[in-house]
Design a protein around this motif. Sequence first.
Motif, PDB file in Angstrom:
ATOM      1  N   PRO A 274       0.830  -1.216   0.000  1.00 18.91           N
ATOM      2  CA  PRO A 274       0.000   0.000   0.000  1.00 18.91           C
ATOM      3  C   PRO A 274       0.862   1.262   0.000  1.00 18.91           C
ATOM      4  CG  PRO A 274      -0.648  -1.528   1.759  1.00 18.91           C
ATOM      5  CD  PRO A 274       0.668  -2.004   1.229  1.00 18.91           C
ATOM      6  N   SER A 275       0.359   2.314  -0.612  1.00 22.73           N
ATOM      7  CA  SER A 275       1.082   3.589  -0.611  1.00 22.73           C
ATOM      8  C   SER A 275       1.345   4.069   0.807  1.00 22.73           C
ATOM      9  CB  SER A 275       0.273   4.646  -1.378  1.00 22.73           C
ATOM     10  OG  SER A 275       0.103   4.273  -2.723  1.00 22.73           O
ATOM     11  N   GLU A 276       0.380   3.791   1.701  1.00 22.70           N
ATOM     12  CA  GLU A 276       0.530   4.237   3.087  1.00 22.70           C
ATOM     13  C   GLU A 276       1.769   3.642   3.745  1.00 22.70           C
ATOM     14  OE1 GLU A 276      -3.413   4.685   1.561  1.00 22.70           O
ATOM     15  OE2 GLU A 276      -2.183   2.868   1.815  1.00 22.70           O
ATOM     16  N   THR A 277       2.129   2.411   3.360  1.00 22.66           N
ATOM     17  CA  THR A 277       3.323   1.785   3.923  1.00 22.66           C
ATOM     18  C   THR A 277       4.575   2.548   3.515  1.00 22.66           C
ATOM     19  OG1 THR A 277       2.316  -0.421   3.956  1.00 22.66           O
ATOM     20  CG2 THR A 277       4.715  -0.318   3.976  1.00 22.66           C
ATOM     21  N   LEU A 278       4.678   2.917   2.240  1.00 23.59           N
ATOM     22  CA  LEU A 278       5.855   3.651   1.774  1.00 23.59           C
ATOM     23  C   LEU A 278       5.954   5.019   2.441  1.00 23.59           C
ATOM     24  CD1 LEU A 278       5.386   1.457  -0.564  1.00 23.59           C
ATOM     25  CD2 LEU A 278       6.855   2.959  -1.887  1.00 23.59           C
ATOM     26  N   ILE A 279       4.834   5.675   2.620  1.00 26.94           N
ATOM     27  CA  ILE A 279       4.838   6.982   3.290  1.00 26.94           C
ATOM     28  C   ILE A 279       5.287   6.822   4.742  1.00 26.94           C
ATOM     29  CG2 ILE A 279       3.366   8.884   4.062  1.00 26.94           C
ATOM     30  CD1 ILE A 279       1.676   8.362   1.501  1.00 26.94           C
ATOM     31  N   ARG A 280       4.812   5.752   5.402  1.00 28.04           N
ATOM     32  CA  ARG A 280       5.192   5.505   6.797  1.00 28.04           C
ATOM     33  C   ARG A 280       6.684   5.234   6.936  1.00 28.04           C
ATOM     34  NH1 ARG A 280       5.899   0.589   9.054  1.00 28.04           N
ATOM     35  NH2 ARG A 280       4.600  -0.472   7.475  1.00 28.04           N
ATOM     36  N   VAL A 281       7.221   4.341   6.117  1.00 26.46           N
ATOM     37  CA  VAL A 281       8.630   3.980   6.284  1.00 26.46           C
ATOM     38  C   VAL A 281       9.543   5.130   5.843  1.00 26.46           C
ATOM     39  CG1 VAL A 281       8.140   1.522   6.056  1.00 26.46           C
ATOM     40  CG2 VAL A 281       8.817   2.837   4.029  1.00 26.46           C
ATOM     41  N   ARG A 282       9.105   5.921   4.883  1.00 26.15           N
ATOM     42  CA  ARG A 282       9.901   7.090   4.494  1.00 26.15           C
ATOM     43  C   ARG A 282      10.043   8.046   5.678  1.00 26.15           C
ATOM     44  NH1 ARG A 282       8.702  12.288   2.285  1.00 26.15           N
ATOM     45  NH2 ARG A 282      10.514  13.098   1.103  1.00 26.15           N
ATOM     46  N   ARG A 283       8.973   8.248   6.415  1.00 27.91           N
ATOM     47  CA  ARG A 283       9.029   9.129   7.584  1.00 27.91           C
ATOM     48  C   ARG A 283       9.953   8.549   8.649  1.00 27.91           C
ATOM     49  NH1 ARG A 283       9.991  13.529   8.673  1.00 27.91           N
ATOM     50  NH2 ARG A 283       8.583  14.016   6.929  1.00 27.91           N
ATOM     51  N   ILE A 284       9.949   7.238   8.840  1.00 25.96           N
ATOM     52  CA  ILE A 284      10.843   6.612   9.819  1.00 25.96           C
ATOM     53  C   ILE A 284      12.303   6.866   9.444  1.00 25.96           C
ATOM     54  CG2 ILE A 284      11.666   4.390  10.708  1.00 25.96           C
ATOM     55  CD1 ILE A 284       8.760   3.381  10.457  1.00 25.96           C
ATOM     56  N   ALA A 285      12.626   6.694   8.170  1.00 25.22           N
ATOM     57  CA  ALA A 285      14.012   6.890   7.724  1.00 25.22           C
ATOM     58  C   ALA A 285      14.426   8.346   7.834  1.00 25.22           C
ATOM     59  CB  ALA A 285      14.162   6.402   6.287  1.00 25.22           C
TER      60      ALA A 285
END
Length: 365
Positions: A274-285
């Motif tokens: 899901p797009s939401e997963t990529l947005i979440r992990v980008r914020r973590i990094a």
Amino acid sequence: MDEPIGVTERFPARYWHRLDDGRIQCDLCPRDCKLHDGQRGACFVRGRVGDSMVLTTYGRSSSFCIDPIEKKPLNQFYPGSSVLSFGTAGCNLACKFCQNWDISKSRSFDKLQDQASPEAIARCAEQYHCKSVAFTYNDPVIFAEYAMDVADACHARGIKTVAVTAGYMHPQPRRDFFARMDAANVDLKAFTEAFYVRQTGSHLQPVLDTLRYLRHETDVWLELTTLLIPGLNDSSEEIAAMSHWIMRELGPDVPLHFSAFHPDYKMDDVPSTPSETLIRVRRIALDAGLHYVYTGNVHYREGDTTICPGCGSAVIVRDWYEIEQYHLTEDGYCEQCHTRIAGHFEPFTGQFGRQRIPIKIGAMT
């Protein structure tokens, strides 16, 4: 039973030694394949003929295509430039989620339709005004001799070289191979040994060793890619651990690309990321301190854009592979605050854009 190795497939390979029991061992990657006469390694393209090892795909390609450099993905290596991309067949990993499985998992050479000498490839890249040549589609580690010869021919014409690789190599071939590369995108497929063993048939540590080597012992421009597979390598805890390792061992200026998985090969029953997963992990990094974190295989303009770590302004605004705004000086400084953006840049006079142009080189050999 191994497919017989034909006479035309017997280019002398490097990186092997004889064993006391009569077998020979391939020393290219940590698989350390031990072969009797006529056998092939796990990659399928390196095999034994008589008392020596051969590379069966030298000068033979699955396809040639001109791409935007951002498709490799390399966002901070001459943005907007074009790259001549090609691969061969086979792979030294056994990824169940391979997105190019029809090439990398091939056990026949039906895919190898184009033949081209190193000089012909370099000449073609020059003819089409490509800034660089990329070894991609399957892992260039397994056709290292061919890739290195192509790289030498390219450098003689002022053309850069790019490796898209999993980085699964032994130290000596790693030194020889990357001495010929100007840039690399390395797949950091996950950050657990269990994932590497179960999902790729390999190990994590050699990849981490390659990343440290590239960052600290070479001038190769380095970017990383992690394909996020739902439920396997996308937890917040794993992404945080990976991001902190990158910060500590490689530094904040190595770009990291998180790419969306789509069902394929042996994982056609796993849902797309899901797009939401990529947005979440980008914020973590980003929260871990990394300066340049991108998303791929989804339409998310913020995740395509290069942000200045000094003032936070958008210095390269992208929509997929198309550059919409460019706010860097000729030598790669932010026009707003004059912070140096990590990477390789030149005066921006236009872009290759989203197009993808398949080409034939066989007639040019």
